[in-house]
Design an enzyme around this catalytic site. Structure first.
Site, PDB file in Angstrom:
ATOM      1  N   ARG A   1     -24.896 -25.284 143.943  1.00 16.46           N
ATOM      2  CA  ARG A   1     -24.100 -25.399 142.716  1.00 16.46           C
ATOM      3  C   ARG A   1     -24.970 -25.580 141.468  1.00 16.46           C
ATOM      4  NH1 ARG A   1     -18.698 -27.019 140.987  1.00 16.46           N
ATOM      5  NH2 ARG A   1     -18.721 -28.731 139.511  1.00 16.46           N
TER       6      ARG A   1
ATOM      7  N   ILE B   1     -17.304 -25.264 134.385  1.00 15.92           N
ATOM      8  CA  ILE B   1     -17.314 -25.009 135.822  1.00 15.92           C
ATOM      9  C   ILE B   1     -16.355 -26.046 136.400  1.00 15.92           C
ATOM     10  CG2 ILE B   1     -19.392 -26.463 136.076  1.00 15.92           C
ATOM     11  CD1 ILE B   1     -20.189 -24.825 138.503  1.00 15.92           C
ATOM     12  N   SER B   2     -15.482 -25.624 137.304  1.00 14.16           N
ATOM     13  CA  SER B   2     -14.449 -26.527 137.818  1.00 14.16           C
ATOM     14  C   SER B   2     -15.062 -27.647 138.652  1.00 14.16           C
ATOM     15  CB  SER B   2     -13.452 -25.748 138.677  1.00 14.16           C
ATOM     16  OG  SER B   2     -12.926 -24.656 137.963  1.00 14.16           O
ATOM     17  N   GLN B   3     -14.334 -28.757 138.724  1.00 12.75           N
ATOM     18  CA  GLN B   3     -14.690 -29.889 139.592  1.00 12.75           C
ATOM     19  C   GLN B   3     -14.779 -29.388 141.042  1.00 12.75           C
ATOM     20  OE1 GLN B   3     -11.286 -32.338 140.043  1.00 12.75           O
ATOM     21  NE2 GLN B   3     -12.405 -34.182 140.608  1.00 12.75           N
TER      22      GLN B   3
END
Ligand code: SAH
Length: 213
Positions: free
Chosen positions: A34, A60-62
């Site tokens: 990530r 960027i999403s959780q």
């Protein structure tokens, strides 16, 4: 601490403990680096329990949200997947671990370019990044077995429903500008059945079949 250790901690503490059960999703998120999909300043927090800025006012999403959405797609490995909202390219990488081909559409050219670069650097060959208004889908490569929308719209854009294959699954955040519900839509023939999942907050889907600004 090395990044693999942090990733395993992320999966155990943020995903397994909150009920993510799909072993393939958990394995993919233990694997995808990530931090390599983030700009420098966000990297130190790459494995934290939150959405993070990636530039251009986008996020960027959780990790937990990535896991829920991916689990709801029920991927087995043979699928052709369309993602709307490439952003950093991280979600596309997770999808690439779990499906055959991934087409991902981003409206901001700079984000599309850096996502494509990151995906290539990490070694993904089955992800195709397009710069376009994703509310129109990707008619050239349709139909898709799975469609994931990672920006929020007042409703599911009709072109995306039209490009969903029979027995296909689409997942999208739908609702108000600052508050949405994650919807899992399943096509059976000409019928679309919607399952309403969890509350969520995404950046807006801007385009012809999304928000206008
Ligand atoms: N999936 C991404 C996070 C997405 S954030 C990740 O893993 O990092 C939402 C993204 O949707 C933003 O990059 C935004 O620019 C993009 N977006 C918004 N409207 C869009 C549209 N009409 N077509 C394609 N992308 C869009």
């Amino acid at each position: 601490m090395d990044d693999e250790y942090l990733r395993n901690l992320m999966v155990d503490r943020q995903l397994v403990s909150r009920g993510i059960r799909d072993e393939r999703v958990l394995a993919a998120m233990r694997k995808v680096p990530r931090h390599l999909f983030m700009p420098g300043p966000s990297r130190d927090h790459a494995y934290s329990d939150m959405a993070l800025p990636i530039g251009q006012n986008q996020t960027i999403s959780q990790p937990y949200m990535v896991a829920i959405m991916t689990e709801l797609l029920e991927l087995k490995g043979h699928e052709r997947v369309l993602e709307i909202g490439t952003g950093s390219g991280y979600q596309a990488a997770v999808l690439a671990e779990l499906a055959a081909e991934v087409y991902t559409v981003e409206r901001i050219p700079d984000l599309a370019a850096s996502a494509a670069r990151n995906l290539a650097d990490v070694g993904y060959r089955n992800v195709h990044v397009l710069t376009a208004d994703g509310t129109l889908g990707d008619p050239e490569h349709a139909p898709f077995d799975r469609i994931l929308v990672t920006a929020a719209a007042p409703d599911i854009p009709q072109p995306l429903l039209d490009q969903l294959a029979d027995r296909g699954i689409l997942v999208a955040p739908v609702g108000e500008r600052y508050s949405q519900i994650l919807v899992q839509a399943i096509r059976t023939g000409n019928t679309i059945h919607k399952n309403y999942q969890t509350h969520c907050i995404f950046v807006p889907l801007l385009g012809r079949h999304g928000w206008s600004s």
